[in-house]
Enzyme design. Structure first.
Site, mmCIF file in Angstrom:
data_model
loop_
_atom_site.group_PDB
_atom_site.id
_atom_site.type_symbol
_atom_site.label_atom_id
_atom_site.label_comp_id
_atom_site.label_asym_id
_atom_site.label_seq_id
_atom_site.Cartn_x
_atom_site.Cartn_y
_atom_site.Cartn_z
ATOM 1 N N HIS A 1 35.150 77.611 1.701
ATOM 2 C CA HIS A 1 36.193 77.042 2.446
ATOM 3 C C HIS A 1 37.471 76.731 1.649
ATOM 4 C CE1 HIS A 1 32.652 75.748 5.204
ATOM 5 N NE2 HIS A 1 33.244 76.522 5.898
ATOM 6 N N GLU B 1 35.191 87.310 3.501
ATOM 7 C CA GLU B 1 34.151 88.142 3.767
ATOM 8 C C GLU B 1 32.705 88.010 3.686
ATOM 9 O OE1 GLU B 1 34.986 90.943 0.425
ATOM 10 O OE2 GLU B 1 37.191 91.162 1.090
ATOM 11 N N GLN C 1 32.389 89.150 11.313
ATOM 12 C CA GLN C 1 33.239 88.455 12.090
ATOM 13 C C GLN C 1 34.554 88.876 11.612
ATOM 14 O OE1 GLN C 1 32.649 83.994 12.309
ATOM 15 N NE2 GLN C 1 33.902 83.992 10.591
ATOM 16 N N VAL D 1 32.402 83.587 -2.059
ATOM 17 C CA VAL D 1 32.576 82.594 -3.399
ATOM 18 C C VAL D 1 30.777 82.348 -3.281
ATOM 19 C CG1 VAL D 1 32.829 80.487 -4.326
ATOM 20 C CG2 VAL D 1 34.425 81.329 -2.999
HETATM 21 P P1 AMP Z 1 32.549 78.669 8.801
HETATM 22 O O1 AMP Z 1 32.706 77.196 8.816
HETATM 23 O O2 AMP Z 1 31.036 79.042 8.414
HETATM 24 O O3 AMP Z 1 33.047 78.897 10.253
HETATM 25 O O4 AMP Z 1 33.381 79.453 8.014
HETATM 26 C C1 AMP Z 1 34.881 79.177 7.960
HETATM 27 C C2 AMP Z 1 35.397 80.317 7.157
HETATM 28 O O5 AMP Z 1 35.024 80.276 5.656
HETATM 29 C C3 AMP Z 1 34.924 81.756 7.721
HETATM 30 O O6 AMP Z 1 36.149 82.578 7.473
HETATM 31 C C4 AMP Z 1 33.825 81.914 6.689
HETATM 32 O O7 AMP Z 1 33.737 83.557 6.573
HETATM 33 C C5 AMP Z 1 34.503 81.354 5.442
HETATM 34 N N1 AMP Z 1 33.421 81.273 4.276
HETATM 35 C C6 AMP Z 1 32.180 80.702 4.452
HETATM 36 N N2 AMP Z 1 31.416 80.869 3.387
HETATM 37 C C7 AMP Z 1 31.993 81.374 2.615
HETATM 38 C C8 AMP Z 1 32.031 81.849 1.223
HETATM 39 N N3 AMP Z 1 30.909 81.612 0.331
HETATM 40 N N4 AMP Z 1 32.827 82.446 0.761
HETATM 41 C C9 AMP Z 1 34.204 82.797 1.205
HETATM 42 N N5 AMP Z 1 34.322 82.439 2.484
HETATM 43 C C10 AMP Z 1 33.343 81.779 2.991
#
Ligand code: AMP
Length: 270
Positions: A33, A144, A149, A171
């Protein structure tokens, strides 16, 4: 940092902003995030982060209740990062008014997670459309890590709104495991097993680069992964990144996996 608790707060705060960057999240913030937020801080005049655990994208009440929540820590991270606005809406605020025509995926979109998590992306698109409509950002930063999504939201949102979706690289931790809020539900041994799955697939992708019988090699690898790391694989597929059709070479393609380690469902792509 301004904390916005409802639509009225939001409208008032954003009335004069231009070049607004938006990072939608479900909280329990981690470096994944944080990388999205840093990108927004770098490229936009103002940055808004939402924390909303969207109930409509969960397949069961149990999964929703189990989802990690860390609001205090999240707010302290966001404050330190000097984010301009945090939006913490409640369900009623996001989901009114009621949608007249429900979101429906096309038949060809019901693949990968959409095949196994019925209604999940309809919930994601619904909430993303509602948030975009009220926030009206210039850019929306998405990871990604959740490639399907990102793909679907980009398709639905950019068709209807002027906001542009910016895709951000996954990441990983030092052991190559993709960061995810759901990792908090795993113990140390499970986290190590999940990291080994990632390394195995990264090496496999290098190996199949010049092979012709990729389909067969993938079938063998899927069985191996399941057995070796005691995971229950939902899908392990090679698809191109342009339209998510099946692919038989690694050019413009990614390996997509979803699996259960004990009862926790993880997804990744390489
Ligand atoms: P979430 O809180 O899981 O709904 O994720 C919020 C945003 O963070 C989404 O766009 C996810 O794709 C992104 N996200 C979650 N994990 C990662 C990661 N490891 N690397 C990059 N973006 C991430």
């Amino acid at each position: 940092m301004k904390i916005l608790l409802n639509k009225d707060d939001l409208n008032e705060a954003l009335s004069n902003t231009s070049k607004l960057g938006f990072v939608p999240t479900m909280g329990s913030l981690h470096e994944g995030h944080i990388s999205l937020i840093n990108k927004s801080l770098k490229y936009c005049n103002k940055t808004i982060v939402s924390i909303f655990i969207n109930p409509t994208q969960f397949n069961s009440r149990k999964d929703f209740n189990k989802y990690p929540r860390n609001y205090k820590k999240d707010l302290s991270i966001l404050r330190k990062m000097k984010v301009d606005y945090v939006f913490l809406p409640n369900k009623k605020d996001v989901y009114s008014p009621i949608r007249k025509i429900p979101i429906k995926l096309k038949k060809q979109e019901k693949i990968l997670c959409a095949k196994y998590r019925k209604g999940h992306f309809e919930g994601v698109i619904d909430v993303m459309e509602r948030l975009t409509k009220i926030i009206r950002p210039e850019k929306i930063f998405m990871g990604e890590k959740d490639f399907q999504q990102l793909f679907l939201v980009k398709k639905y949102i950019e068709k209807k709104y002027r906001s542009k979706i910016v895709s951000c690289r996954t990441v990983r931790n030092s052991k190559k495991l993709a960061l995810s809020s759901r990792n908090k539900l795993l113990n140390g041994k499970e986290l190590n097993r999940a990291a080994k799955v990632a390394i195995d697939i990264i090496n496999f992708k290098k190996k199949i680069k010049n092979q012709k019988n990729i389909k067969r090699l993938m079938e063998i690898k899927k069985k191996q992964l399941g057995k070796l790391y005691r995971i229950n694989i939902e899908y392990f597929e090679l698809r191109n990144t342009i339209n998510l059709n099946f692919s038989n070479g690694i050019k413009n393609s990614k390996l997509f996996i979803a699996y259960y380690i004990n009862k926790i469902r993880l997804i990744d792509n390489f």
